[in-house]
Write an enzyme that holds these catalytic residues in place. Structure first.
Site, PDB file in Angstrom:
ATOM      1  N   TYR A  70      -1.572  -0.416  10.087  1.00 33.47           N
ATOM      2  CA  TYR A  70      -1.645  -0.768   8.665  1.00 33.47           C
ATOM      3  C   TYR A  70      -0.359  -0.367   7.937  1.00 33.47           C
ATOM      4  CZ  TYR A  70      -3.565  -0.690   3.881  1.00 33.47           C
ATOM      5  OH  TYR A  70      -3.791  -0.896   2.535  1.00 33.47           O
ATOM      6  N   SER A 100       0.848  -1.194   0.000  1.00 37.91           N
ATOM      7  CA  SER A 100       0.000   0.000   0.000  1.00 37.91           C
ATOM      8  C   SER A 100       0.876   1.234   0.000  1.00 37.91           C
ATOM      9  CB  SER A 100      -0.883   0.013   1.252  1.00 37.91           C
ATOM     10  OG  SER A 100      -1.485   1.275   1.438  1.00 37.91           O
ATOM     11  N   LYS A 159       2.262  -2.915   6.107  1.00 34.10           N
ATOM     12  CA  LYS A 159       2.537  -2.820   4.672  1.00 34.10           C
ATOM     13  C   LYS A 159       4.006  -2.504   4.394  1.00 34.10           C
ATOM     14  CE  LYS A 159      -1.553  -3.703   2.947  1.00 34.10           C
ATOM     15  NZ  LYS A 159      -1.785  -4.983   2.242  1.00 34.10           N
TER      16      LYS A 159
END
Length: 304
Positions: free
Chosen positions: A155, A142, A159
């Site tokens: 997150y 991401s 990632k």
């Protein structure tokens, strides 16, 4: 691109980007194992992938455990005889700023994204090495993992770790002819609809069927989930045999190769550096052009 005879596992493929990846692989000729935590979504995904032209089976499991990873690989071997491609797409969000994020918020995201990617890739690598014919491991990253993003400690960390694992596994699996790459997708999803600059344009495109405006597709590199699938299909194919250890972005009309972290500026001082010496030299030395951080805010075109 012809993937006839290849077998792929796509985690988190009950909907959204994961389903788009599974459908694209099937349309290119691959047999696909689809996966989701929602049994109804798995059933619908199997039908959707079959409609795209390929054979599919479903595994309802929460990615993040060794047992789930082994079940996915076993399903590929049991139903289709082999495993050639793994796409690690499964993920969840638990967005909060640092001072409000709980242990569970952090651990849940790390378990699914980071540990899930690790456990599935490990199981796939074992099988691919046993087969002795190479393979393709495609990790879904991401922009948040490349640059950081407000409210996404868990997150972004996961990632970023996934991109690092891609580089590490590309080294470790090279002799087995297994390539490992990270895909950095940007697509119109329920999450991107919440961004004020994108929301109205996405909703209008969905309502009318018209493409997103040029500035979104090119400048921001944002398109439909289907726009990202060409990269995954390419990386799953024999045509990508020489591509490994890379982080590659795709969204809308924009294909990009992300750089790896590396030293940007270097200064030397005989005898080493004290804190005072670093402070004195910083602004005109290595710190003269500091790196930016965070995903840049969308920049809609201004009116005439």
């Amino acid at each position: 691109m012809d993937l006839t005879g290849k077998v792929a596992v796509v985690t988190g493929s009950g909907r959204g980007l994961g389903l788009a990846y599974a459908r694209a692989l099937a349309a290119a000729g691959a047999h696909v194992v689809v996966n989701d935590v929602d049994q109804q979504a798995v059933g619908a995904a199997v039908e959707s992938v079959a409609a795209a032209g390929g054979k599919a089976v479903g595994v309802t499991a929460a990615v993040g455990t060794t047992a789930a990873a082994d079940e996915l690989v076993s399903a590929a071997v049991e139903h289709f005889g082999r495993l050639d491609v793994l796409v690690t797409n499964a993920g969840i969000l638990r967005d909060k700023v640092l001072w409000k994020m709980t242990d569970d918020d952090f651990d849940d995201v790390i378990r699914v994204h980071l540990r899930g990617t690790f456990s599935c890739a490990r199981a796939a690598a074992v099988r691919m090495r046993e087969q002795g014919e190479g393979g393709r491991i495609i990790l879904i990253g991401s922009p948040a993992g490349q640059r950081g993003n407000f409210g996404q400690t868990n997150y972004a960390a996961a990632k970023a770790g996934i991109a690092a694992m891609a580089r590490t596994w590309a080294l470790e699996l090279a002799r087995a002819k297994i390539t490992v790459n990270a895909v950095i997708p940007v697509a119109a999803t329920e999450m991107t609809k919440t961004i004020p600059a994108f929301g109205p344009a996405i909703e209008e495109a969905e309502r009318t069927g018209a493409p997103l405006p040029d500035w979104i597709r090119k400048q921001e590199g944002l398109g439909t989930v289907e726009d990202v699938t060409g990269l995954v299909t390419f990386l799953a194919s024999d045509a990508s045999a020489a591509v490994t250890g890379q982080a590659i972005g795709l969204g809308g009309d924009r294909l990009a190769l992300w750089s790896h972290p590396q030293e940007k500026a270097v200064d030397f001082r005989d005898g080493g550096w004290s804190a005072d010496e670093i402070a004195a030299a910083w602004s005109e030395g290595v710190g003269a052009r500091p790196e930016t951080f965070g995903i840049p805010a969308p920049q809609p075109p201004t009116g005439n």
